[in-house]
Write an enzyme that holds these catalytic residues in place. Structure first.
Site, PDB file in Angstrom:
ATOM      1  N   TRP A 151       0.837  -1.209   0.000  1.00 14.19           N
ATOM      2  CA  TRP A 151       0.000   0.000   0.000  1.00 14.19           C
ATOM      3  C   TRP A 151       0.867   1.252   0.000  1.00 14.19           C
ATOM      4  O   TRP A 151       0.594   2.212  -0.721  1.00 14.19           O
ATOM      5  CB  TRP A 151      -0.966  -0.003   1.178  1.00 14.19           C
ATOM      6  N   ASP A 206      -1.793   6.989   6.033  1.00  8.87           N
ATOM      7  CA  ASP A 206      -2.822   6.046   5.602  1.00  8.87           C
ATOM      8  C   ASP A 206      -3.157   5.168   6.813  1.00  8.87           C
ATOM      9  O   ASP A 206      -2.360   4.326   7.208  1.00  8.87           O
ATOM     10  CB  ASP A 206      -2.287   5.206   4.437  1.00  8.87           C
ATOM     11  N   LYS A 247     -12.288  -1.418   6.644  1.00  8.69           N
ATOM     12  CA  LYS A 247     -11.548  -2.320   7.522  1.00  8.69           C
ATOM     13  C   LYS A 247     -12.048  -2.188   8.963  1.00  8.69           C
ATOM     14  O   LYS A 247     -12.337  -3.167   9.611  1.00  8.69           O
ATOM     15  CB  LYS A 247     -10.046  -2.019   7.458  1.00  8.69           C
TER      16      LYS A 247
HETATM   17  C1  LIG Z   1      -7.141  -1.829   2.136  1.00 16.08           C
HETATM   18  C2  LIG Z   1      -6.082  -0.784   2.201  1.00 16.08           C
HETATM   19  C3  LIG Z   1      -5.933   0.185   1.192  1.00 16.08           C
HETATM   20  C4  LIG Z   1      -6.807   0.210  -0.043  1.00 16.08           C
HETATM   21  O1  LIG Z   1      -8.031   0.698   0.268  1.00 16.08           O
HETATM   22  P1  LIG Z   1      -9.154   0.951  -0.860  1.00 16.08           P
HETATM   23  O2  LIG Z   1     -10.190   1.628  -0.042  1.00 16.08           O
HETATM   24  O3  LIG Z   1      -9.536  -0.383  -1.384  1.00 16.08           O
HETATM   25  O4  LIG Z   1      -8.563   1.817  -1.893  1.00 16.08           O
HETATM   26  C5  LIG Z   1      -4.975   1.144   1.356  1.00 16.08           C
HETATM   27  N1  LIG Z   1      -4.164   1.159   2.426  1.00 16.08           N
HETATM   28  C6  LIG Z   1      -4.262   0.240   3.406  1.00 16.08           C
HETATM   29  C7  LIG Z   1      -3.343   0.305   4.578  1.00 16.08           C
HETATM   30  C8  LIG Z   1      -5.225  -0.757   3.324  1.00 16.08           C
HETATM   31  O5  LIG Z   1      -5.326  -1.677   4.290  1.00 16.08           O
END
Ligand SMILES: *Cc1c(COP(=O)(O)O)cnc(C)c1O
Length: 356
Positions: A100, A167, A191
């Protein structure tokens, strides 16, 4: 009864699902579904206001920050962060702790220079690099608080004079965070905060409007702030279910209380992985995630049989990501510790059956 250890979209509290299901048929007794009302209706406006209020409350968001509910997932924020914060000809610093983080920095390269201050790629991202220097002339420093795929987590956030962009997709609202230490926080909801379809953004207002570039309205944090996350039709249902989930978290005692539970859940599971002769951990001990617990088997030939046993016991979603293999138990906020004990029992039962 299912025990949902899926990495994402992840488990939601049962009470939330019940409320959401009822609102699909009749939202708050108005005789209409939440799915068929105007986003400009007073009913939805109060949902959005409440969601923003809960974010501010749960995270003690200080003055000078805006809370947005946007679409496009965290992956869109990979691009919007540099689009809005990285000036023409400027530089951004990135900590590369997984896929990511890598996707995020690739997007930033479209807008300016990227300096990778450190990477844990050498060991398939099974640790968090700690020896690095953030260049003082960087517009921001981007980190990933929890690496969903590898099971590592930053246990401490960097204190930096360069604004920190984070993030937090897979550990948002799982632990205390001092928002004032960040310039921008973003997280896909699916999540730990709600269903797929909405992305939380918390941005420090004073960082905006400095890039010298034109930004299309939908991609511009300033337009979104001015429009109160309603420049266009927002994802009404995803915001509603996120609001319910945040409310559920508040009723449980908020981030402080859930952090304690999350630490307790992670501790018992890691103890079993360390203790059980058939299983072994994959990450550096000090960087272990409290959200995604990754582990493998001493004998990989046992993995299929263990997955079958888990399936029999209603343990769902623990197959590891293909880039790590083995298993990943995601123990997000809504997963009760009783489910963790069911997994631990399965591990013990399997070890007993397969004694050397
Ligand atoms: C799942 C995830 C993403 C991607 O998220 P989307 O909403 O599918 O774009 C980005 N960063 C992390 C840390 C993730 O766990």
């Amino acid at each position: 009864m299912k025990h949902n250890f899926g990495a994402g979209p992840g488990i939601l509290p049962h009470e939330v699902l019940k409320q959401a299901a009822a609102a699909v048929l009749d939202f708050g007794g108005i005789g209409l579904s939440i799915l068929e009302i105007s986003h400009r209706s007073p009913e939805f406006e109060s949902v959005l206001d409440e969601a923003v209020k809960l974010v501010k409350e749960l995270f003690s968001v200080p003055e000078g920050y805006s809370v947005l509910f946007l679409q496009g997932g965290a992956s869109t924020q990979f691009a919007l962060a540099p689009y809005n914060l990285l000036p023409e000809g400027g530089k951004a610093a990135y900590l590369e702790t997984g896929v990511w983080a890598n996707k995020a920095l690739k997007e930033a390269k479209l807008f300016g220079e990227v300096e990778i201050v450190a990477s844990s790629k050498d060991k398939n991202f099974n640790y968090i690099p700690k020896d690095y220097k953030v260049p003082a002339d960087a517009a921001y420093f981007h980190i990933t608080s929890n690496n969903t795929i590898y099971g590592t987590q930053l246990q401490e956030f960097p204190k930096s004079s360069v604004p920190v962009v984070c993030d937090m997709s897979s550990d948002i609202f799982s632990r205390k965070v001092n928002v004032a230490d960040f310039g921008l926080i973003y997280a896909g909801a699916q999540k730990n905060m709600g269903p797929a379809g909405v992305t939380l953004v918390i941005v420090k207002d004073s960082l905006l409007g400095k890039t010298g570039r034109k930004i299309p309205a939908m991609f511009n944090y300033q337009t979104q702030i001015e429009g109160g996350s309603m420049y266009n039709t927002p994802p009404v249902f995803a915001i509603y279910v996120s609001m319910l989930t945040l409310n559920w978290l508040k009723s449980k005692g908020g981030v402080d209380a859930i952090e304690k539970e999350n630490i307790a859940k992670a501790r018992v599971l890691y103890e079993e992985i360390d203790r059980n002769p058939l299983f072994k951990p994959v990450c550096e001990v000090e960087d272990r995630s409290h959200m995604n617990v990754c582990f493998v088997m001493e004998n990989p030939e046992h993995e299929k049989a263990f997955l079958r046993l888990c399936d029999d016991k209603g343990i769902i979603g623990i197959k590891g990501h293909r880039s790590v293999g083995g298993f990943r138990a995601s123990i997000y906020n809504a997963l009760p510790i009783t489910s963790v004990y069911v997994l631990i029992d399965a591990m013990q039962e399997f070890a007993e059956k397969n004694k050397a």
